[in-house]
Motif scaffolding. Structure first.
Motif, PDB file in Angstrom:
ATOM      1  N   ALA A  75       0.738  -1.265   0.005  1.00 14.58           N
ATOM      2  CA  ALA A  75       0.092  -0.010  -0.145  1.00 14.58           C
ATOM      3  C   ALA A  75       0.821   1.210   0.094  1.00 14.58           C
ATOM      4  CB  ALA A  75      -0.932   0.124   1.274  1.00 14.58           C
ATOM      5  N   ASP A  76       2.228   1.091   0.335  1.00 13.84           N
ATOM      6  CA  ASP A  76       2.999   2.203   0.132  1.00 13.84           C
ATOM      7  C   ASP A  76       3.640   2.668  -1.069  1.00 13.84           C
ATOM      8  OD1 ASP A  76       2.686   3.043   2.793  1.00 13.84           O
ATOM      9  OD2 ASP A  76       4.550   1.655   3.403  1.00 13.84           O
ATOM     10  N   VAL A  77       3.163   1.571  -2.089  1.00 13.36           N
ATOM     11  CA  VAL A  77       3.520   2.053  -3.727  1.00 13.36           C
ATOM     12  C   VAL A  77       2.303   2.750  -4.290  1.00 13.36           C
ATOM     13  CG1 VAL A  77       4.143   1.236  -5.698  1.00 13.36           C
ATOM     14  CG2 VAL A  77       4.824  -0.035  -3.636  1.00 13.36           C
ATOM     15  N   CYS A  78       2.695   3.825  -4.970  1.00 11.01           N
ATOM     16  CA  CYS A  78       1.481   4.617  -5.778  1.00 11.01           C
ATOM     17  C   CYS A  78       2.005   4.818  -7.056  1.00 11.01           C
ATOM     18  CB  CYS A  78       1.406   5.953  -5.090  1.00 11.01           C
ATOM     19  SG  CYS A  78      -0.177   6.792  -5.857  1.00 11.01           S
ATOM     20  N   ALA A  79       1.030   4.333  -7.903  1.00 13.63           N
ATOM     21  CA  ALA A  79       1.178   4.337  -9.632  1.00 13.63           C
ATOM     22  C   ALA A  79       0.329   5.524 -10.038  1.00 13.63           C
ATOM     23  CB  ALA A  79       0.828   3.082 -10.135  1.00 13.63           C
ATOM     24  N   ILE A  80       0.832   6.265 -10.818  1.00 10.41           N
ATOM     25  CA  ILE A  80       0.113   7.475 -11.216  1.00 10.41           C
ATOM     26  C   ILE A  80       0.171   7.316 -13.126  1.00 10.41           C
ATOM     27  CG2 ILE A  80      -0.155   9.952 -11.487  1.00 10.41           C
ATOM     28  CD1 ILE A  80       1.296   9.999  -8.814  1.00 10.41           C
ATOM     29  N   ALA A  81      -0.976   7.932 -13.461  1.00 11.70           N
ATOM     30  CA  ALA A  81      -0.913   7.943 -14.768  1.00 11.70           C
ATOM     31  C   ALA A  81      -1.967   8.837 -15.239  1.00 11.70           C
ATOM     32  CB  ALA A  81      -1.409   6.555 -15.475  1.00 11.70           C
ATOM     33  N   ALA A  82      -1.713   9.987 -15.753  1.00 11.81           N
ATOM     34  CA  ALA A  82      -2.905  10.903 -16.109  1.00 11.81           C
ATOM     35  C   ALA A  82      -3.217  10.988 -17.499  1.00 11.81           C
ATOM     36  CB  ALA A  82      -2.100  12.505 -15.795  1.00 11.81           C
ATOM     37  N   ARG A  83      -2.419  10.300 -18.401  1.00 14.64           N
ATOM     38  CA  ARG A  83      -2.888  10.242 -19.870  1.00 14.64           C
ATOM     39  C   ARG A  83      -3.453   8.958 -19.971  1.00 14.64           C
ATOM     40  NH1 ARG A  83       2.466  12.486 -23.188  1.00 14.64           N
ATOM     41  NH2 ARG A  83       2.393  14.441 -21.947  1.00 14.64           N
TER      42      ARG A  83
END
Length: 130
Positions: A75-83
């Motif tokens: 849960a301490d990993v965060c993946a981000i994608a805006a496109r």
């Protein structure tokens, strides 16, 4: 046999791994290439798309996997994608690993403003957008 050589053998890509990368078209890049990406380009197809070197791509995948594995709490990993092209992969990654994901518009202050409802303090950020 040393431990280092055994690890290298285990992490080496198999024929099945390479076939899956090709089937998913992971080796097909864009028509534009920046100077920093030139070392990862193997060739260019007739349509003008750059073909990525699968050996170097595999090395970077293994490096990323080693970094992600070091985080004890998923849960301490965060993946981000805006496109749009990265949102599905981020959602699937979060579903498979138990990590948090932010797909779509990124709200400023998500990592800095503790008053926000969706405040996050991850140990590792994975960003798909260049």
């Amino acid at each position: 046999m040393s431990l280092a050589s055994n690890n290298e053998r285990v992490l080496a890509p198999t024929k099945d791994d390479i076939e899956r990368l090709v089937a998913c078209q992971c080796h097909i890049g864009s028509k534009n290439v920046e100077a920093q990406m030139e070392r990862y380009v193997w060739a260019r197809n007739p349509e003008g798309h750059h073909i990525l070197h699968l050996g170097r791509l595999w090395e970077k995948l293994v490096l990323a996997a080693r970094v992600i594995v070091t985080i004890e709490n998923h849960a301490d990993v965060c993946a981000i994608a805006a496109r749009t092209y990265g949102q599905r992969s981020v959602l699937k990654f979060a579903q498979a690993t138990g990590a948090q994901c932010l797909a779509g518009r990124f709200t400023p202050g998500t990592f800095t403003n503790q008053i926000q409802k969706k405040f996050l303090e991850p140990r590792l950020l994975i960003v798909t957008d260049p």
